[in-house]
Each structure stands twice: as C-alpha cells, then as structure tokens.
Design an enzyme around this catalytic site. Structure first.
Site, PDB file in Angstrom:
ATOM      1  N   CYS A  59       0.749  -1.294   0.042  1.00  0.00           N
ATOM      2  CA  CYS A  59       0.104   0.062  -0.182  1.00  0.00           C
ATOM      3  C   CYS A  59       0.753   1.444   0.087  1.00  0.00           C
ATOM      4  O   CYS A  59       0.317   2.374  -0.253  1.00  0.00           O
ATOM      5  CB  CYS A  59      -0.946  -0.115   1.160  1.00  0.00           C
ATOM      6  SG  CYS A  59      -0.054  -0.181   2.664  1.00  0.00           S
ATOM      7  N   SER A 120       9.660   1.710   6.542  1.00  0.00           N
ATOM      8  CA  SER A 120       8.155   1.606   6.241  1.00  0.00           C
ATOM      9  C   SER A 120       7.713   3.132   6.982  1.00  0.00           C
ATOM     10  O   SER A 120       8.431   3.769   7.499  1.00  0.00           O
ATOM     11  CB  SER A 120       7.616   0.571   7.233  1.00  0.00           C
ATOM     12  OG  SER A 120       8.105  -0.809   6.776  1.00  0.00           O
ATOM     13  N   GLN A 127       3.986  -6.170   8.748  1.00  0.00           N
ATOM     14  CA  GLN A 127       3.158  -6.355   7.355  1.00  0.00           C
ATOM     15  C   GLN A 127       4.362  -6.559   6.212  1.00  0.00           C
ATOM     16  O   GLN A 127       4.118  -7.479   5.477  1.00  0.00           O
ATOM     17  CB  GLN A 127       2.004  -5.440   7.134  1.00  0.00           C
ATOM     18  CG  GLN A 127       0.875  -5.603   8.027  1.00  0.00           C
ATOM     19  CD  GLN A 127       1.003  -4.421   9.036  1.00  0.00           C
ATOM     20  OE1 GLN A 127       2.348  -4.016   9.483  1.00  0.00           O
ATOM     21  NE2 GLN A 127      -0.070  -3.917   9.473  1.00  0.00           N
ATOM     22  N   GLY A 202      -7.351  -9.025   3.656  1.00  0.00           N
ATOM     23  CA  GLY A 202      -6.079  -8.744   3.505  1.00  0.00           C
ATOM     24  C   GLY A 202      -5.185  -8.955   4.651  1.00  0.00           C
ATOM     25  O   GLY A 202      -5.575  -8.915   5.906  1.00  0.00           O
TER      26      GLY A 202
END
Lengths: 454, 281
Positions: A59, A120, A127, A202
C-alpha cells in the site's frame, strides 16, 4: 552482476502517483506482463539488460528489484530501465523523477532496510515482511527470480528476523492497525457494542480486526468478493476465540449492513471506489446521524475521500494515519539506529558473497586450465577414462585448494584485485569469454562454484 | 461582611493551575485534588450562609452570584465523577472563579423585592430551578465547545496525536485523552439537555406566574417573557430534534452553544436593561 532497485514509496511520491503505479500492478497478470516487458529489454546487440526481477507492491510502495546482466551498466542501463518504467506508468519519461534508484550496495541496504521495516511508514510494522515474502514467492512461481535474487531475498528475510529479535523495534504497539483502533476511540466512547465491517480480506485488515477484538469489539462482519477466500482467511488467520466474533457475509450484502455498522474497514484490491459519497448519504440518515468511522487502508483508495465531508462521518486513509503517527515514529527511531547496525552487517556479508561471485570465472578458468594439463599428461599413462577423471578431479582439488582460498579472500577486499590479476597472469587465464557466456552456461558455472565453496 | 470569604476558593482555584506548569502527569492529580479542595471550601461557605440566613431568597446581588457559582461547580463535579471526565474542571473552574470574583467586586446591594410574601417561596424555587437548568446548559455549552474543536481536529486530521499507551503524557490527559471522544461529549451534552430542560421549563412557568402576579395581569406580554420563551423554544426544538430525529454531533453542539449564548443575553437583558420586569428595585 549489478543489483538495481527502482521504485517509489510514501517518502518519494504523493498518494496519487503511488495509486497510479499500484493500479497498474494490481493483479498477478498485470505484474507478470510488466515483468516480462522488463526482461525483454535488450541492448543494441540484442543482449538482455535484466536477468531477474521481483516486483514488490504494497500500500505504500512499488519497487522493482532487478539483477542486471553485465551489458546493462548503471550509467546507461539503469537510466534506460527507469525511463521505461516511468513511461509505462505515467505515459512519458517525465515521471522519472518520482522514482528512486539504488544500485548494488545501496540497493542491498535499501532492500534489507525495507524487509526490516526500517523504511516503512511506521517503523517496525510487521506487514512488510509478509508482503515481501509474497512478492518473492510470486517471482519464484513465475521463475523471474534466479539464484542471485534468491540469495538476496533469503538474506533480507534473515536480516529482518535478526532485527526483530535483537532490537525493540517491533515491541512498541504502534502500527497502522493500532493507529486505526486508537483513532476509532477518539470517536467512540466504548468499542464493546460497536459493529465492525471489514471489506476485503488482506494482511492489514487481519491485524486491524485482531486489534479491534483485543479492545472489546465482539461483532465483526467480513465481506470479500470471494466468500471462500474470506472463510479461508478466517480459518488461517484467527484463533478459535477470535473466530467466535467473526461472521462472513456475501460481498453483495455489505451495503445492507452499512447502517448497522459503526466502523467500516476497507482493504479490498478494487481499482474503483467501493464506497461512494452517494452511498453514504442515505446510510447516515438511516443511522440517525450516529457517527460512522471509516478506515481506508487500501491502495488504490477504495473509499471516496469526499465522504469525509458528510457530517458525523469520519474517514481516514492510509496517508492520514501515517501522518498522525509520525511523532511515535520519532520515538522508534532510537531503536531503528540499533537496527541499522544489524542491517549494515548483513549488507557487508551479502556484498562479500556478491564480490566472491566475480571471481567465479577466474576459478573456473583456473580449474579448467589445470584439468586440461592433467588430462593431456595422464592420458599418456592411464587408459581407463573413469579412473583418469577421478585422479584428475582429486589432483585438481588438491593443487587448487590454496589458490582458490586465496582468490576467495582476495575477492572480499579491493586490495585483493592485484592478487587475482597476478594469478591470471601466472596461469595465462582469460576469463573474459566466461563472463558473457549464455545464461545457461553461466548458471552452470555458478552452480559449480557454489558447490566448490561448500 | 462575609464577601472576603469568596476569595479563599478563588485563591485555591488559581493556585491549582500552577502544578500544571511542571508538565508532569502526577501534577494533574494534584490539580484535580486542589480543585476539589476549592469546591469543598466553596461548599463550606455556602453552608455558613445557610446557617446565618437560612434557605431564603438571596437578597444581596453578591450572594446570588455566589449561589450561581456553587450550583455550577456542584453540577460539573457530579458530571465529572459520573462520566469520568474530570478534565472538564479544567475549563469550568475559570468560569466559577470569575463568578466568585464578580461576587466579590459587585456592590453589596440589597435587592428590594416588590412582591407578596406568599410568592417568595415560588420565587426561591424559580431561582433554584433556573440556576440548575442554566448551570446544566453552561456545562452543555462548554462540552459543546470541546466537541466542536475536537470534531474539527478529527475531520481536518490536524493536531491529532496518538500517544503511546506505555508513556501517557500530561498533554494526552489535558487535550486528547479518552474522555475527549465525540460520542461521550455528545452524550453529556444530551444528558445536560434532558435534565436541564424540565428545570428551565418549570422555572420559566414560575417566572411567568410571578411576572403576572407582579404586574397584576397575565395578558400583557413583557420583553423578558419573549426572551425566555425564545430561549426555551431553542432548547425545545433541540430536544425534539434529538429525540425524534436523532440530531446529534456538531449541529447539536452548535445549537447548545447558541442556546446558552441566548440565555446569557436574556439574563443580561432582564437584569440590567429591565430590572423592573424581574421585580427588582
């Protein structure tokens, strides 16, 4: 044998640009089409630029991790590849500036940092490692990843594991899922009686649902386009206690459940908005203006941002959440400093291994040279081919053990280049023709070398 | 002259804010304790007055203001404890302290009531009911303002901080703790309205009766009655919309703010511009 990473993430590109790239890499088919396009890139002599590719799309980032052939030098090949990528996603090469590019040691450091969740949006979030493993598995399935990227990714996974176990980077509760729950508590007084609707099944949705259960939510409905996948998702991702609070509904029925839902979590892979402005207006009327909290953790976004303008509806997308937890990230940066040392160690180890690969042609050439001499001389005395080969191999190993070790050591540092050159001069070796041999033969040589090292 | 007594709780209230300057979470507890101590002193003074004068119509303007401040603080303390939103004291206490200071500085004027003795009990009930209702609406006003600011922060996603549970800072307690959630603020606002509305309604009915009694007729509509009815109507509409149509959130908060501003206006209007309508000389 260069490693090149071209990509964009939340630091380098706006959500809209990330969305554009993400949409064109949404399905396996789209990713494979583009991977093949990259692998088909050739220079003026028809030689391929890229040997192996892994496409990582999450994402917050889209990255192409590539193992380049020796024909694609960084200065030329890298920029040609970058132009092609920009053209593919944005229609012209003007989009080039949105992408970053890392080569060799920088690329390895970047990849290891990404795997260790140091790059991140939320440092330490778990994740990304799962998403990287999925990307790698997909590349293995379609055979776009070879020995080189295999080694790189396995090293990255090991590095991430070390960072997680040896530092406190993952112990702090901050993550997108945690932030989502905390934000909902700014709207609702108690989560016990609230109903949560999860659209899509997800990784991020799973973690957020787990957090909601932890904070007292007992009514969770999951709607996925494929109901079987949703059932499998529950089966594989949740404990038996957690399963008691989960209900699967048909995706077509989620709209009927909206008026009763207090929190809607959207994490589907849809290209378009799943929830539109006009859909929510009647819902909020039926809800008698009771607050509705929407979290959109999908990329591209699945909830129309205009919905946030409706009174008593609060929408947060992945960027909003990211901005909010920046302060907490600052606290985590201290842990990240310690983690960077582990990454550096892993980078050094990998680069040593990579450098050692550069001497493979020299070793093979040296072995062939010795073998050829032994073959000629022993043929005069030994007639049995099997016996002769056995003696040749044994003698080659014994004679070349010390020189091989020396070459290996020499490859680990830049000063050793002169030692390798001396060996090449001493034995009159020409390794050039070995470097650009066809892919199959080279792989065979590398394979032999790996066995040799072992 | 017992007016000097008002300054004791005022001093405690002002002093209670000093620990917050240290920016430590422990100091927040000291702050709350000091506020409660201030309220205890205020209550003690209230009972001293009761002991001296008994439960009668406050005939001095300063006593009236003091009584108003006590009721407001009493209601806020009750709500704070019940809903676990003691942080509201942070916003209400300055209003209470200001009330007490006004009480100290206003002249010790004797209010002369032009009224029959028989109506004095009704007048006392009218005052108590109106003050309780107004105090509840004052709380709703403060809570609504917090709601509007908080909602704005959530909608605009600005200055919205998430704090690590292991290291709760004073800032969280003061600006974005659990008690600041929109649902709770809206609920407190609604409860204030539900409880306050009957008090205000009865108070206004008694006020109209007293007005009629004072002027000898119910047929002449006085400006104070119009003002009161407009205020009442705003709260009646708000209550109806909330109960029947489920009005809530920002619109309800804006309604509450508007309603309370009208109360302040009508009180000023009636006391300062037309004291005669309130039976004052």
């Amino acid at each position: 044998m260069d490693i090149l990473i071209i990509g964009l993430n939340h630091k380098s590109a706006e959500i809209g640009n990330r969305e554009t790239v993400s949409k064109k890499l949404l399905t396996i088919e789209l990713r494979q089409d583009f991977t093949n396009k990259l692998l088909d890139m050739k220079d003026e002599n028809g030689r391929p630029f890229i040997k192996e590719v892994v496409v990582l799309t999450t994402c917050n980032r889209s990255e192409f991790i590539m193992h380049l052939s020796s024909q694609a030098s960084y200065g030329k090949g890298g920029h040609i590849i970058k132009s092609l990528i920009a053209k593919h996603f944005f229609g012209d090469a003007a989009g080039e500036n949105i992408f970053y590019m890392h080569l060799n040691e920088d690329a390895v450091r970047h990849l290891f940092s990404v795997a260790s969740s140091l790059d991140s949006m939320i440092i330490g979030e778990p994740q990304i490692l799962g998403q990287m493993k999925e990307a790698y598995n997909e590349a293995c399935k379609f055979k776009t990843s070879g020995r080189f990227l295999n080694k790189l990714f396995h090293k990255a996974f090991n590095c991430a594991k070390t960072v997680r176990t040896e530092t406190g980077i993952a112990t702090s509760p901050v993550s997108v899922s945690y932030a989502a729950v905390e934000l909902s508590k700014k709207v609702f007084n108690s989560l016990d009686e609230k109903k949560v609707l999860l659209l899509g099944a997800g990784e991020m949705g799973k973690l957020t649902v787990k957090h909601f259960i932890k904070y007292g939510v007992r009514n969770i409905y999951i709607a996925n386009r494929t109901k079987e996948n949703a059932l499998r998702f529950i089966e594989e991702s949740f404990s038996s206690t957690e399963k008691e609070y989960l209900n699967v509904i048909d995706f077509s029925e989620y709209y009927k459940l909206l008026p009763q839902s207090d929190i809607v979590l959207c994490s589907t892979g849809s290209e378009d908005y799943v929830l539109k402005y006009v859909d929510i207006i009647p819902v909020i009327k039926i809800r008698k203006q009771r607050p509705l909290f929407l979290i959109d953790i999908s990329m591209p976004r699945n909830i129309d941002p205009e919905i946030n303008k409706i009174p008593n509806v609060y929408l947060f997308d992945i960027d909003d959440i990211g901005k909010m937890i920046e302060d907490n990230i600052e606290i985590r940066k201290q842990e990240a400093d310690a983690a960077k040392e582990f990454v550096e160690t892993a980078v050094k180890e990998f680069m040593n291994w990579k450098e050692s690969l550069n001497v493979v042609p020299v070793i093979i050439s040296l072995r062939n040279k010795v073998k050829d001499i032994l073959e000629i001389e022993l043929s005069k005395y030994i007639g049995d081919k099997k016996e002769k080969d056995l003696i040749i191999n044994s003698l080659t190993n014994k004679i070349l053990h010390e020189p091989t070790m020396l070459i290996k050591k020499a490859s680990a540092n830049s000063e050793g280049i002169s030692s390798i050159e001396t060996i090449k001069a001493l034995f009159n070796l020409d390794s050039e023709d070995l470097t650009d041999t066809d892919k199959g033969k080279e792989n065979e040589n590398v394979s032999k070398y790996i066995k040799l090292i072992k | 002259m017992l007016k000097e007594l008002y300054l004791i709780p005022v001093a405690v209230y002002i002093f209670s804010y000093l620990p917050l300057l240290f920016q430590k979470k422990k100091m927040y507890k000291v702050f709350i304790s000091l506020i409660y101590a201030g309220f205890a002193l205020q209550t003690l003074i209230f009972f001293i007055f009761l002991g001296i004068k008994g439960f009668t119509v406050p005939v001095h303007i300063d006593r009236f203001v003091f009584f108003n401040a006590w009721i407001l603080m009493f209601i806020v303390v009750l709500f704070g404890l019940f809903y676990k939103v003691e942080y509201i004291l942070l916003y209400i206490t300055p209003l209470v302290a200001l009330n007490l200071l006004i009480g100290f500085f206003v002249p010790h004027v004797h209010i002369k009531l032009v009224m029959l003795n028989a109506d004095k009990t009704i007048l006392l009930t009218h005052i108590v009911l109106i003050l309780i209702g107004d105090s509840l609406f004052a709380l709703a006003f403060i809570v609504s303002l917090i709601y509007i600011f908080q909602e704005r922060k959530i909608k605009n996603k600005k200055n919205l901080k998430l704090f690590d549970k292991k290291d709760i800072q004073l800032q969280e307690v003061l600006h974005s703790g659990g008690g600041y959630n929109l649902e709770l603020l809206d609920n407190i606002n609604y409860q204030c309205l539900k409880i306050g509305f009957p008090f205000i309604t009865l108070g206004i009915v008694m006020g109209i009766y007293l007005s009629g009694s004072l002027f000898g007729t119910f047929m002449v509509v006085k400006p104070i009655e119009i003002m009161s009815l407009i205020t009442w109507l705003i709260y009646a509409v708000l209550l109806h919309e909330r109960m029947a149509k489920g009005l809530r959130g920002k619109r309800a908060a804006v309604f509450s703010v508007a309603g309370f501003l009208l109360i302040l206006f009508s009180l000023s209007f009636s006391f300062y511009l037309f004291p005669a309508f309130h039976g004052l000389k």
